[in-house]
Structure formats: structure tokens, C-alpha cells
Design a protein around this motif. Sequence first.
Motif, PDB file in Angstrom:
ATOM      1  N   TYR A  23      -9.664  16.220 -31.957  1.00 44.75           N
ATOM      2  CA  TYR A  23     -10.750  16.795 -32.754  1.00 44.75           C
ATOM      3  C   TYR A  23     -10.485  18.241 -33.157  1.00 44.75           C
ATOM      4  N   PHE A  51     -17.216  19.156 -31.997  1.00 45.02           N
ATOM      5  CA  PHE A  51     -17.190  17.803 -31.434  1.00 45.02           C
ATOM      6  C   PHE A  51     -16.380  17.817 -30.133  1.00 45.02           C
ATOM      7  N   ASP A 105     -14.792  12.780 -25.489  1.00 47.16           N
ATOM      8  CA  ASP A 105     -15.155  12.330 -24.145  1.00 47.16           C
ATOM      9  C   ASP A 105     -14.327  11.142 -23.672  1.00 47.16           C
ATOM     10  N   ARG A 145     -18.730   4.943 -28.553  1.00 44.66           N
ATOM     11  CA  ARG A 145     -19.484   6.196 -28.396  1.00 44.66           C
ATOM     12  C   ARG A 145     -18.885   7.311 -29.252  1.00 44.66           C
ATOM     13  N   GLU A 146     -17.541   7.388 -29.293  1.00 39.43           N
ATOM     14  CA  GLU A 146     -16.897   8.405 -30.135  1.00 39.43           C
ATOM     15  C   GLU A 146     -17.170   8.143 -31.610  1.00 39.43           C
ATOM     16  N   LYS A 185     -20.388   9.405 -32.855  1.00 36.24           N
ATOM     17  CA  LYS A 185     -20.422  10.848 -33.090  1.00 36.24           C
ATOM     18  C   LYS A 185     -19.834  11.214 -34.455  1.00 36.24           C
ATOM     19  N   TYR A 201     -24.361  12.924 -41.642  1.00 33.28           N
ATOM     20  CA  TYR A 201     -24.433  14.103 -40.769  1.00 33.28           C
ATOM     21  C   TYR A 201     -25.284  15.184 -41.420  1.00 33.28           C
TER      22      TYR A 201
END
Length: 886
Positions: A240, A255, A258, A287-288, A291, A306
Motif C-alpha cells: 500500500y 491504508f 492487515d 477484508r482488504e 477497504k 470512497y
Amino acid sequence: MNRDDHLNNIAKHFGRLTHEIRALNAIGRFDINSVAEDFLIPVLKVAFTCPDLRNQNEILMNFPAVDLGCRTTRISFQVTTDASSGKVEKTLKKFHEHDLDKLFNCVYILALTEKQSAYKAGALACSIADLTIPFNPTEHIIDVTDLLSQTRRLDTSDLERIDAYLASGWAERDRNVRFREQLDKFLKFSTNKIELEKRSRKYIPSIFVETHSTKEEVRLFANPLFFYRKIQDNLLRLDYSHLNSRMRIAREPEFVLDLDQALLTETPSTFAELKDWLDRVGEAVARELAKVRPLSWRRDEGEEPYQPVNGNTPEWEIVRFPAESVASGLTSRLQDALGLIGLIRKKIFLVTSMAGQGKTNFVCDLVENQFRSFAIPCLFIPARELNSYTPGKRLFEYISNNRYSPDVTKIHEYLDLFNNVALATNKPFLIVIDGINEVADLNAFSDELKAFCNAACQYDWVKVIITCRSEFFDEKYASILDEPFAAHIHRINDLRLKMTERSKNRLLTSYFSYFSIKGQFSKLAKNFLKSDLLLLRIFCERYEGSNVGYVADIYKGDLFEQYLLKKIKSFPQHLQVKALPTLYRIVTEMLDTDDFAKLSVRSFTAEEQKVVRRFVEDDVILRQEIGAEGLSTLGDLAISFTYDELRDFVIAYKLVLGDATGDTRALKAALVTLPGRPIYEGVYRYVYLLARKSNYAAAIAACESSSDFVEHFSLNVHLLPPSVQTRDDVERVKALLADSSAPERLRRAAGFLVHRQDTTEALNISILRDHLNGLETADHAKFVGAMFARRYDYERNEWQQRLHGLIHDVAEAEEKLARYDPEWLAFFLHVSSLANWSERERVSTMFRKAMDATNCRDAVEMVRPARTETMRVLLADIESVEDVGQ
């Protein structure tokens, strides 16, 4: 059988279980321990009256403390070969730590070998004291002897059930053992079929060139415990930092990645571990994705974009586009990872493609090289061989027709055996069915295939690879995609579309090598052959063992005629004279019935049918088609032409040369009745070409009198051999170049001339150069724009981007201008004069540096008469006295 008999049998079965576990554990084989868990469930259900007993790993992978549990009676079991005090203490400690007393109020430790004589360890006593449920080592730690004692209390009917179950289970295990002992021989029977495919030339290993992306997909599908690393490689490159550098400029939240690096470096070694790993990685990737995707251009329909935390600040407006671009790349990588995870879970790999595109070569190479190299168990089934077996039972009987095949009565028994082999080897058991379009009675086989796929999808590690011709699949098998198991299908629609340019070049070289063809081929001729694999096969069979010299271009009409002649000469003498008349009859009946997709040959004579079958055997000229349905058509042979253009050529050949009397009535009638039909363009093309080649004046006149002749001429002028080109053709091409109202025709004519650099031919590039030289500035710009434009261009100046691409390719080539003919360079100068300033400068610099070369000097002289201001500016730049070294 009385009660004692059942008890004795059960004791023998338990004794065998204990013996096999000890023996296998002694040599490091512990897989039977987990198998024994499920094996004992039916026994424990009856012996301990827990009807809903289940393996808890089915509910949650790596379920803690206990292996089996009944949520109804709240009884649980830990099944183990280690019944030491330490093992029991750890089990009870985990039971307490995970609050399993909320699910179970009784836990048994079942030792598969034997328990200790006593359990007095202090640590164990502490663990028992911590439990909130009763636990007495004497009562709750049991072994096979205790289990046998428990069964003695059962009714005779229950004993009979357990006896029958254990006898059946051991019989099945014995059958599995025997099958695995014979597995190599069983599979060899199947892979020997590959040699038959080689002998028939359906599979030619030396000309197989893999489609790289499809090969990568099938590797993951067929050997996931080895190639799952591709998912790891994909995600380990996820970063990222580029995105966050943009977000910092806009003072937006960064960002945070995780994804657990430890998770990405795990090495699952069993299917169970792989399944668990895929589940956890899939959840982490999702989950990523949640985002990043809102910031990307790859949002799901209806997904909110966004929203910048600080609103649409000037800083955000500056970084928004690059941030969205980076987020789109990250989204694509994450979606690719999910796609790979999904591919591992797929059960059916379906390849549909047109005839001659390499499906059989693809799957045979997989079986012979990929699967064999990785010792992946595989059953190969050439579908045409299924025609020898009973409809509805074809697949089952094919598998059974093997001396090493076990004696079973249902397809599920085979699939269960195959699944057990997969679990033992940690590699899927693959069933490859090649060419399902070659099975007779397609309707019945479609139903059988659906039933087979549905059955196979019920087994975790049995996988199926299927190939089929596209049109057959769409006509007869497409309903498979509506079945419940359709979610398990991964489909490849066209193998050739997946082939890279490098692969196509290797394929061309391999074909020439296999068919012993020598010669030099122009770029135009190579591209012509690479663009159509079936045409490549026809060319190579026609010129097998030949030195073809220099091939500047390939004319389909000539190739078709020569190929048919060679093929017919290979027939027995008595069939050679029947071959062409038989083809004539086929196309005549197609014309009469207005059906060019298929034709029944039921009414053909015996000799005509022999000719048809010889053509069908090769599957290049004629192919078997889907027949009509009904009792009246049973055993009928329906055929069509494999290659549509070859069909159009034969129709044209019949119309132009098939009547020795010179009667053109049938030809004229066809030109009147065929417009609007799919075959019209092809038939017209070859009628005109054959008429021109044979100088058949009446046929030429019939074609040229058609109202759409100009359109057909523009479409087919590139097929006119130099030997028949005339001054009339030159004038027609000039007229096409001058007609700006028909840009498609203009593009075709100009594109044709660009590749015709032999000025001894009537139609050559000098016509295009002279036309460009004669245009005024505005018309010149309009003409070049039309040349590089496409019908569906969205942006106004997309044509210029294509022009810049051409300049880039020339500038980046190692030989640069030295490789080109002066006539082509003259064309290049004309179009480059319309590029933007930086690309024009690039061109002028190249020419300044190369003006010592004759071809460059000649090109400049050729364009000097040009009337446009842009050309004068470009020539002035090239001839400037600026230091070319700067």
C-alpha cells in the motif's frame, strides 16, 4: 447367526483395527488414526446411544479437545492412539479452556490401542478438578476392550447392525487396498490411449505449444497443494506504500495492510490443511478488498465510492486520479487472488473451442507430461470410444472395461475409490473426457454427463476436465450450465485467444519442423498462418516434406484447391473419381435445402458414403454434426464442412468449374438468391477469384454486374494473385482510395497496398504513395486519419495514438529504418507528418541519422513531390544542418 457369533465377529473386527493401527503407526503412517474416527462413529452411536454423533471437524476445522460429539445427548469422544496420563491431562485442560462444558457434559478418551493400567498423575488430577463436568479415569478413559464390553450389553439386533457395518467397512478397505496396489496398472490402461491419439495425429506432441495462462489455471486446478504458492506470491507483493504516498498529500487517512505475513507463508501439506488455509486467506483478502475497492474503478455495482474525510480539497483533486489508479491495481490483485482460491475449489474444468484449435493436444499434453510429472492420478477418456458402450452407462462401462478395475456396481463406488486415492496421495484424482461432441446420441449422453458431473462434485477431491467443440456445446450441452453443480465449473471459451504472440511463433516453428517444411516466409505470410490454426494445419499437410522457397503471401483459393487434390489422391483409386462429385453433391443439396450447417447423407450411395467417411476421419474437410432427432434418423450420419471458407470455396468451384458446358445459369441464380445469407460473401469471393484465375469471361461479368461489386472487390482484392491483376484492378483500387465517403473501403485498400512492396506487381504500395503525394493538406490529414481510425473509436483522436504506436515500434526495433523498403518508408514519412511534435521529432532524428542509407535517401526523394505543408516541414527537419549527434 446368533448373538455369540455377532460378538465374536465384532471382537475380530476390533482386533484387526488395533493391529493395523499399531503396524501403520510403527512405520510412521498416522493417517489411519483420523480415518478411524469416522469409521467408529456408527458403532459409538449405537453403543453409547448418541444418534447425532458427528466429527466435530466438520463443524469447525481443528475443533479443540474432542474429535466426536453428539449435541443432543451431550456426549463427546477424543479418539487417540496415545492414552498416556499426559495426553489425557492436555485433552481435559483444552476441554476446560474452550468451555466445552457448554456443549457437552460427558467426555470419553477412547484409546485405539490400549489404555494405561492406572491414572494417578498429579497434573491429571488437577485438570480433572478444574472440570465442571464429572470425569472418572476408570469410567471415562476407555479402549477397544471396554468398547467391546459396552457392545455386550446391546440387543442382538444392534449387534447384528454393528457386525454388518464393520464387515462392510473392512470389505471396502480391503477393496481400496487391492485397488491401490493395482492403481498404476489401472491408470496405465487409460494413459495408453494417448499413444492412439498420437498415431491418429490427433495429438502431435512436437507441435504442441501451451497456452500459458490456461496452463497456469489448470495447474492450480489439478495440483493445488503444489501450486497454491501462486496465491502466496500474488499476495506477498501486495503493497500500500504507493497508494499511501498519494493519500498523505491529500492529508487523507492511510491504508493499513492487515494481511498476516505468517498466514501467507504457511505450508499446508494435506487437503484438510489446505481447505482451512484457503478459508482464512479468502476471508483476509475479502477484508482488504472491502477497504480498497471503494477507491478504485472496479467497484461492485451499487457500491458507494470512497468519500475523502476532508472533503474535495484542492489536494484531493490533485491526487484523486492517481490514487484511484493505484487502488484499481490493488483491487485487481486482490480479486485475482480470490479468483485463484475459487479455481482451486472448482470441480470441473471445461474447455470449449472451435474445431482445429488444439483442444486434444492441450489435454493430451496435460496427461502425458504435466500430470505424469507430478504423479497426479488421472483417467483419460477419448469420448469417441464411449460409442462402443451402452447408452446411459457409457462412462461406467468404459471405466469397468479394465482388467485392473475393481468389481463395483455403481459409479459412486468408483468415485469413492478415486477420492480415497486422492486423499492418500494429497493430489486430486482427475478424470479427463476429451471431445464429448464425438459421442453419438448426444441427447442421451448429455443427461448421462450431467448425472456423472453431479456425482463427481459430491466428492471433495475428484475433479473432471472436459473438452468440446463450441457449437456442439452450445447446441447440446449448454444446459449443463444451468445445473446445480454449475457453480463448480471453470470454463475456457477459446484456447487460441489465450495464446501469446510468442507462443504462436513457437507453434508455427513446431508445425514446420514436424511436417518437414522448409522455406522463407514473409511477415505477412507468417501472420496469416498464425491467425488460424486450422488453416495452418491445412497448409502444413499440403506442403509436408517440401521446400516452399520464399513465400511472400498465401492465397486461400490456391491452397484449398491444392489441399483437396492432395487429399483425394490419397484415396483408393476407385474412390478418387467419386471424391469431387461427392463434394459437389454435398454443396448442391446444401444449396437446394438452404441449410449450410449440416446435411444428412442417408440418401447417398455406398461409395459416396465411403468418400464422406474418409473426409470425416481427418476432421479437416468434413466433420460429423449433430443429427436430427427421432426414430427415423437413428444411425444417420449428419455432416458439415469443418472450415466454413473451404465450404464456400467448394460451392464456388462447383458454380464456376463444375459445369463443363459453360452454362452460367446456376451461378447467376446463386448471385441473385444468396445475398443476405451467411455464405454469400464467401461464395461470391471464391466465385470471382476462380473466374478471374480461369479467365472465365461470363462468370467475371456476372460478378462485376452485381450492385454490390465495389464492396466485394474492396473485401477481396488482397486475394487476387499477381498473375491475374490488371490495369482495371489498379483503377478500381485508386477509386477506393479516393472515395472518402466509404472509410472502411479506403482503410481496406490502403492496408492492402501497404503490405504489397513488390513493385513488379500491378497492385503495389507505389499506388498508395502516389495517392498520398497528390493530396492537398486538408485531404491528406483526412486520409491518414481515416487510415488509422476504427469504426467504433470513442475518442476523436484515437487514430493518432495508433500512429504513435507505429512510430514507437519502428524506433524501438533493433534494425530501425535499415530493415524497411524505401516505398514503405515513403508511406511512413507521409503518416508521420501527422503525428504530434515529439513523435515527428523522433522520426526526423531517425532519418537524419540514417541518411547515408540508400533506402532512406530514396524514400525522401519519393515524397518530395508531396503537396502538403506537414510533409514540407518534416522534410526540412530531416535535411536540417543540426548536429545529428545532439
